[in-house]
Write an enzyme that holds these catalytic residues in place. Structure first.
Site, PDB file in Angstrom:
ATOM      1  N   ARG A 188       0.832  -1.189   0.000  1.00 51.27           N
ATOM      2  CA  ARG A 188       0.000   0.000   0.000  1.00 51.27           C
ATOM      3  C   ARG A 188       0.875   1.251   0.000  1.00 51.27           C
ATOM      4  NH1 ARG A 188      -3.327  -2.807  -1.548  1.00 51.27           N
ATOM      5  NH2 ARG A 188      -5.400  -3.297  -0.719  1.00 51.27           N
ATOM      6  N   GLU A 221      -3.640   7.265  -5.808  1.00 47.28           N
ATOM      7  CA  GLU A 221      -3.751   6.474  -7.039  1.00 47.28           C
ATOM      8  C   GLU A 221      -5.093   6.723  -7.712  1.00 47.28           C
ATOM      9  OE1 GLU A 221      -1.024   2.696  -5.479  1.00 47.28           O
ATOM     10  OE2 GLU A 221      -3.208   2.507  -5.575  1.00 47.28           O
ATOM     11  N   HIS A 270       0.330   0.001  -9.967  1.00 50.02           N
ATOM     12  CA  HIS A 270      -0.544  -0.863  -9.159  1.00 50.02           C
ATOM     13  C   HIS A 270      -1.051  -2.037 -10.004  1.00 50.02           C
ATOM     14  CE1 HIS A 270      -3.132  -0.791  -5.300  1.00 50.02           C
ATOM     15  NE2 HIS A 270      -3.025  -2.034  -5.743  1.00 50.02           N
TER      16      HIS A 270
END
Length: 316
Positions: free
Chosen positions: A233, A262, A283
């Protein structure tokens, strides 16, 4: 029984089989993307809401009154769970679908950093090998991972699989004591672990105990040749401090698949193009075809279980 999928493109780019979920309901209406201000309009009239990252608020839930929310991710912080509990709305998620995909990505980042893969590839593209006086280029230090120590923060399913792959490369694995947790005999306190390891990989959730877990103080404890990998994270690492350490050559390299924001619409210090031995991916560690298909299969199981009165993977 009607379902609406609010963010299909966040999971499926036309390469997945959603027939299981489609067979579990009378109808699914697909939207490729849904913004927060479109949620209420789009979920009204549907018993089942399928969501990924879009925020579903108390106001949306109180007005639309769906019966079930199926989240096609493990994290459910975008859903107002208190409101769901009060309104009797079942919330389910998906779990354990991306273990191999994420672990593979973490080790891939580590290997790329250790071999300076990106730097050598760039130099070849720019013609440096063509102009070389020798048969090879050796402008960047290459590190063998065999015999090196890997520190794992979060030795759960993902961290454990990553540790298994690292051992196959000949690495020794040390596990950090869980931040905020009780001392465990097989875990090393983070302050003791950091100076020992040649690489650190993060696999813990973002909580009050882990936010800013690796900051200037912690980075200063690490070897100047050490690598840090984050496929967990954004927010676990102080990004400004990391950039500073990399630019001042106080760290060997970093591979990140996650950022604090994000997508990074406001920019991010890790996106500057002059940071040495830094790899940032968008990601995407979880996103193998196999992992995303498992999500589709779990989605179908979740809907069938709920409709049959035997719900699985229930959050609320």
């Amino acid at each position: 029984m009607r379902a609406v999928f609010l963010e299909r493109e966040s999971l499926d780019r036309g390469d997945l089989d959603l027939s299981g979920a489609e067979a579990a309901v009378d109808e699914i209406v697909y939207h490729n993307h849904t913004s927060a201000d479109q949620v209420l309009e789009r979920i009204t009239g549907f018993e089942i809401v399928i969501a990924n990252k879009v925020r579903v608020s108390r106001q949306d839930l109180e007005q639309a009154r769906p019966k079930m929310i199926a989240v096609v991710a493990t994290g459910v912080n975008n859903i107002d769970l208190d409101a769901c509990q009060e309104l009797g709305i079942t919330v389910v998620n998906v779990r354990g679908y991306g273990t191999d995909s994420v672990a593979q990505h973490a080790i891939g980042l580590l290997l790329a950093l250790a071999t300076r893969l990106i730097d050598y590839h760039r130099d070849v593209q720019q013609g440096e090998w063509n102009r070389s006086a020798h048969f090879c280029l050796l402008d960047y230090p290459i590190v063998e991972l065999a015999g090196k120590k890997l520190g794992v923060v979060g030795l759960g399913t993902l961290g454990g699989r990553t540790a298994e792959l690292a051992r196959a490369l000949g690495m020794e694995v040390l596990s950090a004591q869980r931040p905020g947790g009780k001392p465990q005999p097989d875990r090393v306190p983070l302050d003791e672990l950091l100076p020992q390891v040649d690489a650190l990989t993060l696999h813990c959730p973002l909580t009050d105990d882990t936010r800013g877990l690796i900051g200037r103080r912690e980075l200063a404890m690490m070897k100047p040749t050490a690598f840090i990998i984050n496929t967990a994270r954004g927010g676990l690492v102080d990004e400004e401090a990391l950039v500073e350490a990399l630019r001042q050559r106080r760290l060997g390299g970093a591979g990140f698949d996650v950022l604090t924001e994000e997508p990074p619409r406001s920019g991010n210090p890790l996106l500057d193009d002059d940071i040495p031995n830094l790899i940032v991916t968008p990601h995407s560690a979880w996103g193998s075809h196999e992992a995303r298909q498992r999500i589709c299969e779990q989605l179908a199981e979740n809907i069938r279980g709920w409709r049959n009165g035997e719900p699985v993977r229930v959050v609320v």
